[in-house]
Design a protein around this motif. Structure first.
Motif, short mmCIF file in Angstrom:
data_model
loop_
_atom_site.label_atom_id
_atom_site.label_comp_id
_atom_site.label_asym_id
_atom_site.label_seq_id
_atom_site.Cartn_x
_atom_site.Cartn_y
_atom_site.Cartn_z
N CYS A 96 0.90 -1.22 -0.15
CA CYS A 96 -0.13 -0.07 0.04
C CYS A 96 0.89 1.39 -0.04
CB CYS A 96 -1.01 -0.28 1.32
SG CYS A 96 -2.36 -1.23 1.32
N TYR A 97 1.65 1.32 -1.05
CA TYR A 97 2.55 2.61 -1.12
C TYR A 97 1.94 3.68 -1.96
CZ TYR A 97 5.42 -0.55 0.89
OH TYR A 97 6.18 -1.27 1.94
N GLY A 98 2.01 4.95 -1.74
CA GLY A 98 1.41 5.78 -2.78
C GLY A 98 2.17 7.31 -2.64
N GLN A 99 1.38 8.16 -3.35
CA GLN A 99 2.07 9.39 -3.56
C GLN A 99 0.91 10.40 -2.99
OE1 GLN A 99 3.58 9.98 -7.46
NE2 GLN A 99 3.29 12.09 -7.55
N LEU A 100 1.50 11.50 -2.39
CA LEU A 100 0.86 12.47 -1.69
C LEU A 100 0.48 13.69 -2.76
CD1 LEU A 100 2.28 12.93 1.68
CD2 LEU A 100 0.50 11.44 1.09
N TYR A 101 -0.71 14.36 -2.80
CA TYR A 101 -1.07 15.71 -3.54
C TYR A 101 -1.70 16.52 -2.81
CZ TYR A 101 -0.53 12.34 -7.49
OH TYR A 101 0.13 11.41 -8.33
N LEU A 102 -1.12 17.72 -2.69
CA LEU A 102 -1.86 18.76 -2.23
C LEU A 102 -3.04 19.26 -2.60
CD1 LEU A 102 1.47 20.94 -1.88
CD2 LEU A 102 0.44 19.96 -0.10
N PHE A 103 -4.07 19.50 -1.53
CA PHE A 103 -5.33 20.19 -1.99
C PHE A 103 -5.09 21.72 -2.48
CE2 PHE A 103 -6.73 16.54 0.79
CZ PHE A 103 -7.64 15.89 -0.24
N LYS A 104 -6.07 22.28 -3.38
CA LYS A 104 -6.23 23.44 -3.71
C LYS A 104 -6.74 24.27 -2.63
CE LYS A 104 -6.58 22.32 -8.60
NZ LYS A 104 -7.63 22.59 -9.66
N ASP A 105 -7.64 23.82 -1.79
CA ASP A 105 -8.16 24.70 -0.90
C ASP A 105 -7.33 25.29 0.27
OD1 ASP A 105 -8.18 22.87 0.89
OD2 ASP A 105 -10.09 22.20 0.82
N THR A 106 -8.14 26.33 1.14
CA THR A 106 -7.46 27.10 2.17
C THR A 106 -6.85 26.15 2.99
OG1 THR A 106 -9.27 27.43 3.04
CG2 THR A 106 -8.66 29.14 1.79
N HIS A 107 -7.25 25.15 3.52
CA HIS A 107 -6.78 24.28 4.67
C HIS A 107 -5.59 23.43 4.12
CE1 HIS A 107 -8.91 20.84 3.05
NE2 HIS A 107 -7.98 20.02 3.81
N ALA A 108 -5.17 23.58 2.81
CA ALA A 108 -4.12 22.67 2.60
C ALA A 108 -3.03 23.66 2.06
CB ALA A 108 -4.46 21.63 1.71
N LEU A 109 -3.44 24.50 1.31
CA LEU A 109 -2.56 25.68 0.62
C LEU A 109 -2.94 27.14 1.16
CD1 LEU A 109 -2.32 24.29 -2.85
CD2 LEU A 109 -0.57 24.02 -1.09
N PRO A 110 -2.83 27.40 2.22
CA PRO A 110 -3.07 28.65 2.92
C PRO A 110 -2.58 30.10 2.15
CG PRO A 110 -1.72 27.90 4.06
CD PRO A 110 -1.94 26.77 3.26
N ASP A 111 -1.45 30.00 1.52
CA ASP A 111 -1.03 31.18 0.94
C ASP A 111 -1.48 31.36 -0.28
OD1 ASP A 111 2.39 30.53 2.52
OD2 ASP A 111 0.61 31.77 3.19
N ARG A 112 -2.08 30.41 -1.06
CA ARG A 112 -2.49 30.38 -2.42
C ARG A 112 -3.74 31.64 -2.66
NH1 ARG A 112 -2.59 25.28 -6.59
NH2 ARG A 112 -0.57 25.83 -6.68
N HIS A 113 -4.71 31.45 -1.50
CA HIS A 113 -5.82 32.31 -1.49
C HIS A 113 -5.52 33.69 -1.18
CE1 HIS A 113 -8.33 28.92 -3.04
NE2 HIS A 113 -7.54 28.06 -2.23
N THR A 114 -4.51 33.89 -0.71
CA THR A 114 -4.16 35.06 -0.07
C THR A 114 -3.46 35.98 -0.84
OG1 THR A 114 -2.11 34.38 1.25
CG2 THR A 114 -4.28 34.32 2.60
N ALA A 115 -2.76 35.56 -1.89
CA ALA A 115 -2.19 36.26 -3.06
C ALA A 115 -2.88 37.09 -3.96
CB ALA A 115 -1.39 35.50 -3.74
#
Length: 115
Positions: A96-115
């Protein structure tokens, strides 16, 4: 870009996640935080629904320890977001090995929505 593509762009879009891995964005998260996990060889499980929870799920980043992301479902490389081949947390060694992906929303990428 990471070498393998275990999920399509349209699937990532529907899950509100991004393909690009950003160590800086990850380090800016307030922990614990949610992150998307996708099985590294998802395509070989063609008998399952491709969005089955065994293959795609939301997990929790508990802490970052050096170059390792510690989650409630295994340990991952801070540089790549890929599983570093420890047991996934199911109390036995498995694939069960995998890869992580970041969410676009504010709880995962907080700086993306403040720019």
């Amino acid at each position: 870009m990471r070498p393998y593509r275990n999920i399509s762009d349209s699937e990532l879009e529907s899950l509100e996640a991004t393909r690009e891995w950003s160590k800086e964005a990850l380090l800016s998260l307030l922990l614990p935080a949610k992150i998307l996990w996708v099985h590294s060889t998802r395509e070989k499980f063609h008998r399952l629904n491709p969005m089955d929870e065994c293959l795609v799920k939301t997990i929790t980043i508990e802490r970052i320890q050096g170059d390792v992301i510690k989650t409630n479902f295994g340990s991952y490389s801070l540089e790549t977001g890929k599983n570093i081949y420890y047991s996934c947390g199911c109390k036995k060694f498995c694939d069960c090995y995998g890869q992580l992906y970041l969410f676009k929303d504010t709880h995962a990428l907080p700086d993306r929505h403040t720019a």
